[in-house]
Design a protein around this motif. Sequence first.
Motif, PDB file in Angstrom:
ATOM      1  N   PHE A 143       0.832  -1.205   0.000  1.00 54.47           N
ATOM      2  CA  PHE A 143       0.000   0.000   0.000  1.00 54.47           C
ATOM      3  C   PHE A 143       0.868   1.259   0.000  1.00 54.47           C
ATOM      4  O   PHE A 143       0.592   2.230  -0.709  1.00 54.47           O
ATOM      5  CB  PHE A 143      -0.902  -0.020   1.240  1.00 54.47           C
ATOM      6  CG  PHE A 143      -1.928   1.076   1.279  1.00 54.47           C
ATOM      7  CD1 PHE A 143      -3.224   0.857   0.844  1.00 54.47           C
ATOM      8  CD2 PHE A 143      -1.604   2.338   1.764  1.00 54.47           C
ATOM      9  CE1 PHE A 143      -4.173   1.865   0.888  1.00 54.47           C
ATOM     10  CE2 PHE A 143      -2.536   3.351   1.811  1.00 54.47           C
ATOM     11  CZ  PHE A 143      -3.835   3.116   1.367  1.00 54.47           C
ATOM     12  N   ARG A 198      -3.961   2.908  -4.576  1.00 51.28           N
ATOM     13  CA  ARG A 198      -4.348   2.831  -3.166  1.00 51.28           C
ATOM     14  C   ARG A 198      -5.871   2.775  -3.016  1.00 51.28           C
ATOM     15  O   ARG A 198      -6.395   2.038  -2.174  1.00 51.28           O
ATOM     16  CB  ARG A 198      -3.793   4.033  -2.404  1.00 51.28           C
ATOM     17  CG  ARG A 198      -2.306   3.955  -2.118  1.00 51.28           C
ATOM     18  CD  ARG A 198      -1.828   5.179  -1.348  1.00 51.28           C
ATOM     19  NE  ARG A 198      -0.422   5.066  -0.988  1.00 51.28           N
ATOM     20  CZ  ARG A 198       0.257   5.981  -0.321  1.00 51.28           C
ATOM     21  NH1 ARG A 198      -0.357   7.096   0.066  1.00 51.28           N
ATOM     22  NH2 ARG A 198       1.532   5.805  -0.027  1.00 51.28           N
ATOM     23  N   LEU A 240      -6.895  -0.643  -3.687  1.00 50.69           N
ATOM     24  CA  LEU A 240      -6.507  -1.538  -2.592  1.00 50.69           C
ATOM     25  C   LEU A 240      -7.453  -1.404  -1.406  1.00 50.69           C
ATOM     26  O   LEU A 240      -7.749  -2.392  -0.721  1.00 50.69           O
ATOM     27  CB  LEU A 240      -5.070  -1.230  -2.153  1.00 50.69           C
ATOM     28  CG  LEU A 240      -3.959  -1.697  -3.088  1.00 50.69           C
ATOM     29  CD1 LEU A 240      -2.604  -1.149  -2.636  1.00 50.69           C
ATOM     30  CD2 LEU A 240      -3.912  -3.226  -3.142  1.00 50.69           C
ATOM     31  N   TYR A 265      -3.476   3.119   8.200  1.00 49.17           N
ATOM     32  CA  TYR A 265      -3.514   3.423   6.766  1.00 49.17           C
ATOM     33  C   TYR A 265      -3.746   4.914   6.502  1.00 49.17           C
ATOM     34  O   TYR A 265      -4.080   5.296   5.383  1.00 49.17           O
ATOM     35  CB  TYR A 265      -4.607   2.581   6.103  1.00 49.17           C
ATOM     36  CG  TYR A 265      -4.341   1.099   6.237  1.00 49.17           C
ATOM     37  CD1 TYR A 265      -3.540   0.433   5.320  1.00 49.17           C
ATOM     38  CD2 TYR A 265      -4.861   0.373   7.299  1.00 49.17           C
ATOM     39  CE1 TYR A 265      -3.270  -0.922   5.447  1.00 49.17           C
ATOM     40  CE2 TYR A 265      -4.602  -0.983   7.452  1.00 49.17           C
ATOM     41  CZ  TYR A 265      -3.802  -1.620   6.524  1.00 49.17           C
ATOM     42  OH  TYR A 265      -3.521  -2.968   6.658  1.00 49.17           O
TER      43      TYR A 265
END
Length: 606
Positions: free
Chosen positions: A375, A383, A386, A403
């Motif tokens: 990532f 991203r 993902l 994240y």
Amino acid sequence: MPPGNRHFLEAVAEVFGSEKASDCVIRFCQEADVLERQPEQQQQQQQQQQQEASAEALLSAGAADAAGAVGVPVIKDQSFIGSPLPAHRFVLCFSSERFTAQFERWDSGEPATPAASSTQTASFTSTPTTPRPELRIPLGSEAEVDSARAAIRFAYTGEVQAGSVREVLEVRRQATYLQIKGCAEACDEVLRGMIAASTVTAQQQQQEDVDEGHQPLSEQQAAAVMEFYLSASLWPDPAVMKDPSFEAVVTAAKPQLVSYFGSTLRVLNTPSLRQQLLDLPAVAVEALLESDRFGTDSESSVLLVLATWMEANYATKTDAETRRRLCRQVRLVQLNKPYLGFVLPALAADFGLSPDTPAGWFPVSVAEACFITHFADASEKKRKRLVKEAQGCSAYDIRSATYNTTPRAACLTFDGLSVAMHIPQQTLEEKLASSQPGKTARIFWTMEQQPFVVVQGFEWRVSVQCRHGASSAGLFKHCRKPGAFKTLNPRHLSGPEPMLVDMCSHLVVERWRNGKCEGSVVTNFCSDTYVGTGKGWGSASALPLRPLEERGAEAGGGGAGDAPAGGGGQEAAGGTQQMLAAWGEYLHEGKIRGRLTLLPASDEEQ
């Protein structure tokens, strides 16, 4: 509501603790078994006592007739602590629902529920010698008496009597237990005032403006914020009941705590501040980690701050849920490449092998560590894709701060962060005296507050290296893995980790002549000068030394520069003193002085 009669209010305040018009008395007591109770047995025994409370409510022999007449039991096995407090029923009833309920039970002749701990209801009794109601309030220890009296005093005066943050919290806890109306909120107002009070001097402003966006705190304010968090054991438990008034205090305290610690580099490079970090409870560390204003040079330094705290507090201040909550505050997708490539996988491997040990303190699986690395290297478009893919996988908490791609406040500006350093002349002499022809002597600089400087999540040292009799000396930077990770990765890699790390900086070494600084030697450690952990990089001829033909007069006491201190006789003058004379332009007041300026890392390194 219109204000009350001033004279009446003053009269009520004046009778606190007075026998004047007193119609009841408060006695603080402690169950005998509380003194013997072990911490791990407390919850189990408390539950048992609650179940058996009605059966254990017995009348004392001396008060059986008097108490039996009204059906009010005396709790046995209690020891009184502190002095009796004369009280006034009309004040207690109008200020506390708990006291009101106790008086109603007294009036109706109902048995009062015996109390086994400071979380239980107080009880009444009377004796032939004390016909007026006696209200017994069980406390955890004698140390709680003053705060309990202060909470009851608020019922009379409307004032919080406490001299420190911890004392206010203690009064608040007793007020909540005794259900003193308005006292908890008044305590919260006092706490907010203590935390917000600030008188910042010009010197503090200049000192604290080093970090971008860092607002200075006064000494009084800093002490209040630290005491507030160090007293977290006195906070109300949010799992038991929501407390909006106290939540407002915590909300006000968080930015002050962040301002006090400032940034990861301040914490990691200031021993006194680092020790204060280690003293913090987990709730305070979480407040730092979750803040965008907690400045850093790299998210790797944030992870190092947490690792430093965890190394000292794993066994005493954390459990599995606390560790999970703290670790999820680190924005792992923003780690620099060495941490993504080596530190994070090693943490994941340790957790997989030993999840309930200090080695496995960071709860992340190997699979998620791989996903995080993927990532972090992905484009913005990739991203987003993902995130969609990971939403169907419960193993990845994609909504957590792990994240989060929003950068924290930068603590390294374009001008950099300057760190003073020096080499004592005595150290230089000793190294030169022990040097051998053809060999290189290495002398490490002493940083401003510790032997190394921490940046980009690694410890760095700077050295001077010179060969015996050479006309110049070298300047080198050295990188090593931080002490908090000293046991990391021993079984996952054979041999040293092949990590390349960078410290973008420049080093200035002062040159002196006739007691005045007349220039300097500057060495730039550029952003592409990568160093392996445990290794060094630099220039072998960065510092020109005084030519050999000019050293004789300097060693004998002449010369244009600052003469090295110390004697040594004729033999020393021809040996060590002659070598020392080569450094005459750099020595001043017994030291070689320099300054290391840390600069922001390149985008490629981040």
